[in-house]
Design a protein around this motif. Structure first.
Motif, PDB file in Angstrom:
ATOM      1  N   GLN A   1      12.777  13.098  -0.285  1.00 60.29           N
ATOM      2  CA  GLN A   1      13.163  11.688  -0.206  1.00 60.29           C
ATOM      3  C   GLN A   1      12.863  11.069   1.157  1.00 60.29           C
ATOM      4  O   GLN A   1      12.984   9.857   1.327  1.00 60.29           O
ATOM      5  CB  GLN A   1      14.654  11.550  -0.518  1.00 60.29           C
ATOM      6  CG  GLN A   1      15.075  12.150  -1.857  1.00 60.29           C
ATOM      7  CD  GLN A   1      14.253  11.636  -3.019  1.00 60.29           C
ATOM      8  OE1 GLN A   1      13.983  10.434  -3.115  1.00 60.29           O
ATOM      9  NE2 GLN A   1      13.851  12.539  -3.917  1.00 60.29           N
ATOM     10  N   ASP A   2      12.518  11.904   2.123  1.00 55.67           N
ATOM     11  CA  ASP A   2      12.273  11.417   3.480  1.00 55.67           C
ATOM     12  C   ASP A   2      10.787  11.123   3.633  1.00 55.67           C
ATOM     13  O   ASP A   2       9.983  12.002   3.942  1.00 55.67           O
ATOM     14  CB  ASP A   2      12.728  12.475   4.491  1.00 55.67           C
ATOM     15  CG  ASP A   2      12.745  11.927   5.914  1.00 55.67           C
ATOM     16  OD1 ASP A   2      12.680  10.686   6.070  1.00 55.67           O
ATOM     17  OD2 ASP A   2      12.818  12.737   6.861  1.00 55.67           O
ATOM     18  N   ARG A   3      10.427   9.877   3.407  1.00 59.90           N
ATOM     19  CA  ARG A   3       9.011   9.495   3.398  1.00 59.90           C
ATOM     20  C   ARG A   3       8.782   8.295   4.312  1.00 59.90           C
ATOM     21  O   ARG A   3       9.698   7.527   4.588  1.00 59.90           O
ATOM     22  CB  ARG A   3       8.551   9.124   1.992  1.00 59.90           C
ATOM     23  CG  ARG A   3       8.956  10.097   0.901  1.00 59.90           C
ATOM     24  CD  ARG A   3       8.442   9.596  -0.439  1.00 59.90           C
ATOM     25  NE  ARG A   3       9.133  10.216  -1.558  1.00 59.90           N
ATOM     26  CZ  ARG A   3       8.931   9.891  -2.826  1.00 59.90           C
ATOM     27  NH1 ARG A   3       8.058   8.939  -3.120  1.00 59.90           N
ATOM     28  NH2 ARG A   3       9.592  10.485  -3.793  1.00 59.90           N
ATOM     29  N   GLU A   4       7.544   8.147   4.732  1.00 56.00           N
ATOM     30  CA  GLU A   4       7.170   6.944   5.465  1.00 56.00           C
ATOM     31  C   GLU A   4       6.562   5.949   4.485  1.00 56.00           C
ATOM     32  O   GLU A   4       5.639   6.295   3.741  1.00 56.00           O
ATOM     33  CB  GLU A   4       6.161   7.263   6.568  1.00 56.00           C
ATOM     34  CG  GLU A   4       5.713   6.014   7.310  1.00 56.00           C
ATOM     35  CD  GLU A   4       4.964   6.335   8.587  1.00 56.00           C
ATOM     36  OE1 GLU A   4       3.883   5.742   8.808  1.00 56.00           O
ATOM     37  OE2 GLU A   4       5.468   7.167   9.356  1.00 56.00           O
ATOM     38  N   GLU A   5       7.080   4.757   4.477  1.00 56.35           N
ATOM     39  CA  GLU A   5       6.536   3.733   3.580  1.00 56.35           C
ATOM     40  C   GLU A   5       5.065   3.523   3.903  1.00 56.35           C
ATOM     41  O   GLU A   5       4.687   3.258   5.050  1.00 56.35           O
ATOM     42  CB  GLU A   5       7.301   2.423   3.740  1.00 56.35           C
ATOM     43  CG  GLU A   5       6.869   1.360   2.742  1.00 56.35           C
ATOM     44  CD  GLU A   5       7.721   0.112   2.830  1.00 56.35           C
ATOM     45  OE1 GLU A   5       7.266  -0.940   2.325  1.00 56.35           O
ATOM     46  OE2 GLU A   5       8.833   0.182   3.384  1.00 56.35           O
ATOM     47  N   THR A   6       4.232   3.687   2.906  1.00 54.85           N
ATOM     48  CA  THR A   6       2.780   3.653   3.095  1.00 54.85           C
ATOM     49  C   THR A   6       2.163   2.656   2.130  1.00 54.85           C
ATOM     50  O   THR A   6       2.539   2.601   0.959  1.00 54.85           O
ATOM     51  CB  THR A   6       2.174   5.055   2.852  1.00 54.85           C
ATOM     52  OG1 THR A   6       2.770   5.997   3.753  1.00 54.85           O
ATOM     53  CG2 THR A   6       0.676   5.047   3.061  1.00 54.85           C
ATOM     54  N   SER A   7       1.225   1.888   2.613  1.00 55.89           N
ATOM     55  CA  SER A   7       0.547   0.893   1.776  1.00 55.89           C
ATOM     56  C   SER A   7      -0.649   1.542   1.089  1.00 55.89           C
ATOM     57  O   SER A   7      -1.505   2.148   1.743  1.00 55.89           O
ATOM     58  CB  SER A   7       0.086  -0.284   2.634  1.00 55.89           C
ATOM     59  OG  SER A   7      -0.666  -1.205   1.865  1.00 55.89           O
ATOM     60  N   PHE A   8      -0.694   1.425  -0.234  1.00 58.81           N
ATOM     61  CA  PHE A   8      -1.812   1.946  -1.023  1.00 58.81           C
ATOM     62  C   PHE A   8      -2.578   0.760  -1.598  1.00 58.81           C
ATOM     63  O   PHE A   8      -2.023  -0.010  -2.387  1.00 58.81           O
ATOM     64  CB  PHE A   8      -1.304   2.849  -2.143  1.00 58.81           C
ATOM     65  CG  PHE A   8      -0.593   4.080  -1.660  1.00 58.81           C
ATOM     66  CD1 PHE A   8      -1.307   5.202  -1.281  1.00 58.81           C
ATOM     67  CD2 PHE A   8       0.794   4.114  -1.568  1.00 58.81           C
ATOM     68  CE1 PHE A   8      -0.653   6.337  -0.827  1.00 58.81           C
ATOM     69  CE2 PHE A   8       1.454   5.238  -1.119  1.00 58.81           C
ATOM     70  CZ  PHE A   8       0.734   6.354  -0.745  1.00 58.81           C
ATOM     71  N   THR A   9      -3.826   0.614  -1.200  1.00 60.38           N
ATOM     72  CA  THR A   9      -4.640  -0.485  -1.703  1.00 60.38           C
ATOM     73  C   THR A   9      -5.609   0.049  -2.745  1.00 60.38           C
ATOM     74  O   THR A   9      -6.109   1.166  -2.643  1.00 60.38           O
ATOM     75  CB  THR A   9      -5.426  -1.164  -0.567  1.00 60.38           C
ATOM     76  OG1 THR A   9      -6.264  -0.196   0.070  1.00 60.38           O
ATOM     77  CG2 THR A   9      -4.469  -1.749   0.457  1.00 60.38           C
ATOM     78  N   SER A  10      -5.876  -0.768  -3.772  1.00 59.98           N
ATOM     79  CA  SER A  10      -6.753  -0.367  -4.871  1.00 59.98           C
ATOM     80  C   SER A  10      -8.063  -1.139  -4.806  1.00 59.98           C
ATOM     81  O   SER A  10      -8.139  -2.233  -4.239  1.00 59.98           O
ATOM     82  CB  SER A  10      -6.064  -0.642  -6.206  1.00 59.98           C
ATOM     83  OG  SER A  10      -6.961  -0.426  -7.287  1.00 59.98           O
ATOM     84  N   ASN A  11      -9.101  -0.544  -5.399  1.00 61.15           N
ATOM     85  CA  ASN A  11     -10.370  -1.272  -5.516  1.00 61.15           C
ATOM     86  C   ASN A  11     -10.342  -2.248  -6.694  1.00 61.15           C
ATOM     87  O   ASN A  11     -11.345  -2.904  -6.974  1.00 61.15           O
ATOM     88  CB  ASN A  11     -11.556  -0.321  -5.635  1.00 61.15           C
ATOM     89  CG  ASN A  11     -11.467   0.617  -6.820  1.00 61.15           C
ATOM     90  OD1 ASN A  11     -10.446   0.681  -7.516  1.00 61.15           O
ATOM     91  ND2 ASN A  11     -12.528   1.361  -7.069  1.00 61.15           N
ATOM     92  N   PHE A  12      -9.213  -2.324  -7.393  1.00 62.38           N
ATOM     93  CA  PHE A  12      -8.968  -3.313  -8.447  1.00 62.38           C
ATOM     94  C   PHE A  12      -7.679  -4.067  -8.122  1.00 62.38           C
ATOM     95  O   PHE A  12      -6.709  -3.470  -7.635  1.00 62.38           O
ATOM     96  CB  PHE A  12      -8.714  -2.625  -9.798  1.00 62.38           C
ATOM     97  CG  PHE A  12      -9.928  -2.270 -10.599  1.00 62.38           C
ATOM     98  CD1 PHE A  12     -10.584  -3.205 -11.377  1.00 62.38           C
ATOM     99  CD2 PHE A  12     -10.388  -0.963 -10.612  1.00 62.38           C
ATOM    100  CE1 PHE A  12     -11.673  -2.859 -12.150  1.00 62.38           C
ATOM    101  CE2 PHE A  12     -11.478  -0.591 -11.382  1.00 62.38           C
ATOM    102  CZ  PHE A  12     -12.130  -1.547 -12.151  1.00 62.38           C
ATOM    103  N   THR A  13      -7.623  -5.344  -8.439  1.00 62.91           N
ATOM    104  CA  THR A  13      -6.322  -5.995  -8.610  1.00 62.91           C
ATOM    105  C   THR A  13      -5.834  -5.643 -10.012  1.00 62.91           C
ATOM    106  O   THR A  13      -6.623  -5.231 -10.876  1.00 62.91           O
ATOM    107  CB  THR A  13      -6.436  -7.519  -8.490  1.00 62.91           C
ATOM    108  OG1 THR A  13      -7.260  -8.008  -9.584  1.00 62.91           O
ATOM    109  CG2 THR A  13      -7.049  -7.933  -7.157  1.00 62.91           C
TER     110      THR A  13
END
Length: 467
Positions: free
Chosen positions: A185-197
Motif C-alpha cells: 500500500q506504500d506507493r508513490e503516486e505516478t502518472s501513467f500516460t497512454s498513446n490513446f485517449t
C-alpha cells in the motif's frame, strides 16, 4: 554437459546477482510452482557472440570482430544456430544457446504489411546472445546446476569455474534471497500516460466492430501503451514485480538499448526434439476482492461463451500456423478451456501440440507461427494490418517473444505481455485484448487496466523505494 552445484539452492534473482555485472547477463525465471510451467529458472552471462538486427541490418559481434549484413535476420540466425549445433541428452531444459527476443515488428519481414505506426522507442528488432556458460535452477527438486557445451573451452574447466564462483559468492555474501521488503500500500503516486485517449480508444474499437461487420476479420487484438517516469532502477523494479506478479515466463534482460523487466504468463512456442507446443491465452477476468467474489469471477470466466469463442478462433489459427511445418495429422488440441490463476487475473488457456516435419527446425517454426495469434487476431494478416492502422505507435518488444533457442535444437519462447521496457528514466508497457463482434467497448477498455494493474502497482511501489 551439466554438473550439480552441491549445497546451493536459493532464490533465482539472488543467484543472478552473482553474474549481474558481467556483459549481457540474463535471467529467464519461472516464478510459479508448477511442474511443467514453473519448474526451472535459467541464468547466463558474457555471450561469446552477439546477434542484433535493426531496420534491415544485422550486426554480429564475435571474437572482437563486427560483421554487418543485409541478410534476412531469421535466415542468418538459423545459419548461426546450425554452426554451433550440438548433440545432447535432454536432462535439463537448456544447456547453452541463443537467448534474447524477437520484436513484434519483425512481422514486416514475414508478411507484406503497411508500416504507418510511429517508431518512437528505439531498440533492436531482434537481439540474441550466444551463451556457453549457464546456471539452471530446478525449483521442484531444489537443485542448482552448472551447464556448458564446451564451445568456448574445456567442459570440465568451465564447470569448475562456474561451481567455484557460485560457491565463493554465497560463502562471502550469505545471500539466500532477493526478497525486497515493501508495503504494497506504500506507493508513490505516478502518472501513467497512454498513446490513446479513452475517446480515441473507444473509436478504434468501433472501427474494429465495423471491420467485423464487413467480414474483414473475426477478431483483432487492440492495445494501448502506457508511459511513466521511472525513479528507481530496473533491477529494483523487477524485484518488486516478481513478488507482486510472479509468472512462469518472467525475465530480466539488460541490453545496450534498455532493460527488459517481464512477468509474462503466456508461452508462445516450445520445441523439444520434434515436439512443438503453443499455449494461447484468451479471456481475462480480474481476481475478486473477497474469496466469494474471486470464486464467482473464476466461474464466470469458465462459463463465458464469448471468451470461449474468442479462444477457439485463436486455437484454430494456431493449428493452421503449426500445420505449415508439422507432420500431416500430428496437430492436436490437448487442452481447450483451462482456467489459470494469477495474482491479479484469471486467464482462459488452451494447449496445441504438433510434431515437426523432419527437415523443420526451431527458426522455421518461429517463421511459420510468429507473431502469436493470441495477440494479433484472425485472420492474422488482416488483423495485423488493422492493428497497424489503429495503434499510434509500434509495439517493439511487446507481443513479440522472449526466450531461448538451445544449440541442441530445442526452444522455449514466451509471448511478451505484462512486460516493462526500461529506457533512460522512462518505463514503457502495453495492455490490450481481443475484440470480437459481441465485445463491449467499455468493458474492453477496462480490461486493459486490469491487465496493466500489476505493472502499474509495481512501478508505484518501486518509485516509492527509489534508487
Amino acid at each position: 554437459m551439466i554438473r550439480e552445484i552441491d549445497g546451493i539452492y536459493v532464490d533465482a534473482f539472488a543467484l543472478f546477482s552473482c553474474f549481474k555485472d558481467e556483459p549481457y547477463p540474463f535471467l529467464l525465471e519461472s516464478g510459479m510452482c508448477h511442474d511443467d510451467l514453473g519448474r526451472y529458472s535459467i541464468i547466463g552471462w558474457d555471450p561469446f557472440l552477439l546477434f542484433k538486427s535493426k531496420e534491415g541490418s544485422v550486426e554480429v559481434k564475435h571474437g572482437g570482430k563486427v560483421e554487418v549484413s543485409e541478410a534476412d535476420p531469421f535466415d542468418l540466425l538459423k545459419e548461426y544456430m546450425e554452426k554451433y549445433r550440438q548433440i545432447s541428452e535432454r536432462t535439463l531444459p537448456f544447456t547453452g544457446g541463443a537467448v534474447g527476443y524477437f520484436s513484434y515488428d519483425l512481422k514486416n519481414l514475414l508478411e507484406k504489411l503497411p508500416r504507418t505506426a510511429a517508431k518512437d522507442v528505439d531498440i533492436c528488432d531482434m537481439h540474441f546472445g550466444f551463451y556457453d556458460e549457464t546456471v539452471i535452477i530446478d525449483h521442484r527438486d531444489k537443485k542448482t546446476y552448472a551447464a556448458t557445451y564446451g564451445i568456448t573451452g574445456k567442459k570440465e574447466s568451465i564447470l569448475d569455474g562456474i561451481c567455484k564462483r557460485v560457491k565463493t559468492y554465497f560463502e562471502k555474501s550469505g545471500a539466500v534471497s532477493s526478497d525486497i521488503g515493501f508495503d504494497p500500500q506504500d506507493r508513490e503516486e505516478t502518472s501513467f500516460t497512454s498513446n490513446f485517449t479513452k475517446e480515441d480508444y473507444l473509436k478504434a474499437l468501433d472501427k474494429i466492430h465495423e471491420y467485423i461487420r464487413q467480414g474483414d476479420i473475426y477478431q483483432t487484438n487492440l492495445t494501448q501503451r502506457f508511459t511513466a517516469d521511472l525513479k528507481t532502477t530496473p533491477e529494483k523494479l523487477y524485484r518488486v514485480l516478481r513478488k507482486v506478479n510472479p509468472a512462469p515466463f518472467a525475465s530480466f534482460i539488460p541490453m545496450d538499448e534498455g532493460v527488459i523487466v517481464s512477468s509474462s504468463p503466456e508461452r508462445f512456442m516450445r520445441l523439444t526434439g520434434k515436439n512443438a507446443e503453443t499455449r494461447p491465452i484468451k479471456g481475462t477476468l480480474p481476481r475478486g476482492k473477497t474469496a466469494a467474489e474471486d470464486e464467482a469471477n473464476k466461474k464466470a470466466l469458465s462459463a463465458s461463451e464469448k471468451d470461449k469463442a474468442e479462444l477457439l478462433m485463436i486455437v484454430d489459427l494456431e493449428r493452421n500456423d503449426l500445420g505449415r511445418v508439422a507432420k500431416t495429422g500430428s496437430v492436436e488440441v490437448t487442452e481447450l478451456y483451462n482456467i489459470e490463476t494469477y495474482p491479479t487475473v484469471f486467464h482462459l488457456v488452451s494447449t496445441v501440440k504438433a510434431e515437426l516435419k523432419e527437415q523443420a527446425q526451431a527458426v522455421d517454426l518461429v517463421k511459420a507461427t510468429f507473431p502469436g495469434g493470441s495477440i494479433t487476431g484472425a485472420p492474422k494478416i488482416r488483423a495485423m494490418e488493422i492493428i497497424d492502422e489503429l495503434e499510434p505507435t509500434e509495439r517493439n518488444i511487446y507481443t513479440g517473444s522472449i526466450g531461448y533457442l538451445d544449440f541442441n535444437g530445442d526452444m522455449d519462447l514466451n509471448i511478451v505481455i505484462r512486460t516493462i521496457l526500461c529506457k533512460g528514466k522512462k518505463a514503457y508497457f502495453q495492455a490490450g485484448g481481443g475484440i470480437v463482434w459481441d465485445s463491449d467497448n467499455e468493458l474492453e477498455y477496462e480490461e486493459t487496466y486490469h491487465k496493466a494493474a500489476a505493472l502499474m502497482k509495481s512501478i508505484e511501489i518501486a518509485n516509492k523505494l527509489g534508487d
